[in-house]
Design a protein around this motif. Structure first.
Motif, PDB file in Angstrom:
ATOM      1  N   GLY A  35       0.782  -1.320   0.063  1.00  0.00           N
ATOM      2  CA  GLY A  35      -0.026  -0.005  -0.004  1.00  0.00           C
ATOM      3  C   GLY A  35       0.860   1.289   0.038  1.00  0.00           C
ATOM      4  N   PHE A  37       1.061   5.142   1.621  1.00  0.00           N
ATOM      5  CA  PHE A  37       0.572   5.812   2.742  1.00  0.00           C
ATOM      6  C   PHE A  37       1.156   7.278   2.710  1.00  0.00           C
ATOM      7  N   GLU A  46      -1.441   8.906   6.864  1.00  0.00           N
ATOM      8  CA  GLU A  46      -2.660   8.222   6.656  1.00  0.00           C
ATOM      9  C   GLU A  46      -2.522   7.252   5.213  1.00  0.00           C
ATOM     10  N   GLU A  47      -3.592   6.726   5.241  1.00  0.00           N
ATOM     11  CA  GLU A  47      -3.420   5.611   4.170  1.00  0.00           C
ATOM     12  C   GLU A  47      -4.139   6.278   2.940  1.00  0.00           C
ATOM     13  N   SER A  49      -3.755   4.233  -0.510  1.00  0.00           N
ATOM     14  CA  SER A  49      -4.533   3.246  -1.148  1.00  0.00           C
ATOM     15  C   SER A  49      -3.811   1.893  -1.048  1.00  0.00           C
ATOM     16  N   CYS A  50      -4.183   0.638  -1.175  1.00  0.00           N
ATOM     17  CA  CYS A  50      -3.612  -0.579  -0.868  1.00  0.00           C
ATOM     18  C   CYS A  50      -4.301  -1.711  -1.881  1.00  0.00           C
ATOM     19  N   THR A  61      -8.821   5.638  -0.095  1.00  0.00           N
ATOM     20  CA  THR A  61      -9.206   6.418   0.683  1.00  0.00           C
ATOM     21  C   THR A  61     -10.413   7.314  -0.111  1.00  0.00           C
ATOM     22  N   GLU A  99       1.983  -5.417   4.225  1.00  0.00           N
ATOM     23  CA  GLU A  99       1.000  -5.975   5.388  1.00  0.00           C
ATOM     24  C   GLU A  99       1.227  -7.449   4.984  1.00  0.00           C
ATOM     25  N   CYS A 108      -5.225  -1.652   4.601  1.00  0.00           N
ATOM     26  CA  CYS A 108      -4.802  -0.285   4.463  1.00  0.00           C
ATOM     27  C   CYS A 108      -4.965   0.499   5.841  1.00  0.00           C
ATOM     28  N   HIS A 109      -4.545  -0.326   6.967  1.00  0.00           N
ATOM     29  CA  HIS A 109      -4.596   0.487   8.458  1.00  0.00           C
ATOM     30  C   HIS A 109      -2.973   0.826   8.490  1.00  0.00           C
ATOM     31  N   VAL A 110      -2.678   1.908   8.928  1.00  0.00           N
ATOM     32  CA  VAL A 110      -1.412   2.392   9.215  1.00  0.00           C
ATOM     33  C   VAL A 110      -0.888   1.470  10.131  1.00  0.00           C
ATOM     34  N   GLN A 113       0.875  -2.448   9.188  1.00  0.00           N
ATOM     35  CA  GLN A 113       1.843  -2.539   8.134  1.00  0.00           C
ATOM     36  C   GLN A 113       2.936  -3.205   8.891  1.00  0.00           C
TER      37      GLN A 113
END
Length: 126
Positions: A35, A37, A46-47, A49-50, A61, A99, A108-110, A113
């Motif tokens: 992804g 960030f 912040e995220e 795209s993943c 996002t 991830e 896509c959660h920070v 990862q």
């Protein structure tokens, strides 16, 4: 050890486009999500795209969905972020991250990862 190397950042005028690249070394990406960030000065990371390699599911996002596109390269170890209609608010350091064993629908959660690249600066300015 999985290694991620970003490139493609730079200075661009408002309304312009850039394509960021993330080359991943070291692992079979079928078991990873890769992804993008970003972190602007004084703000939290912040995220953006993943993409999950196993089933090609993607996350964006919502506020960036119409302008940014994530894709995989043909070689299988590269992820791109095509950014268009760039705005000054897009100015940030953009990071590529991986991830392991991602869960579709929870991408896509920070904080989830496992590996990070060194980042590439994107500056949108006239």
């Amino acid at each position: 050890q999985l290694q991620l190397v970003e490139s493609g950042g730079g200075v661009v005028q408002p309304g312009g486009s850039l394509r960021l690249s993330c080359v991943v070394h070291g692992f079979n990406l079928d078991y990873y999500a890769i992804g993008w960030f970003r972190q602007a000065p004084g703000k939290e990371r912040e995220e953006v795209s993943c993409i999950k390699f196993g089933d090609d599911s993607k996350y964006y996002t919502e506020s960036l969905r119409d302008r940014f596109t994530i894709s995989k390269g043909n070689a299988g170890n590269t992820v791109y972020l095509q950014m268009s209609a760039l705005k000054p608010d897009d100015t940030a350091v953009y990071y590529c991250a991986a991830e392991e064993d991602p869960v579709t629908g929870q991408l896509c959660h920070v904080n989830l990862q496992d590996y990070w690249g060194q980042g590439t600066q994107v500056t949108v300015s006239s």
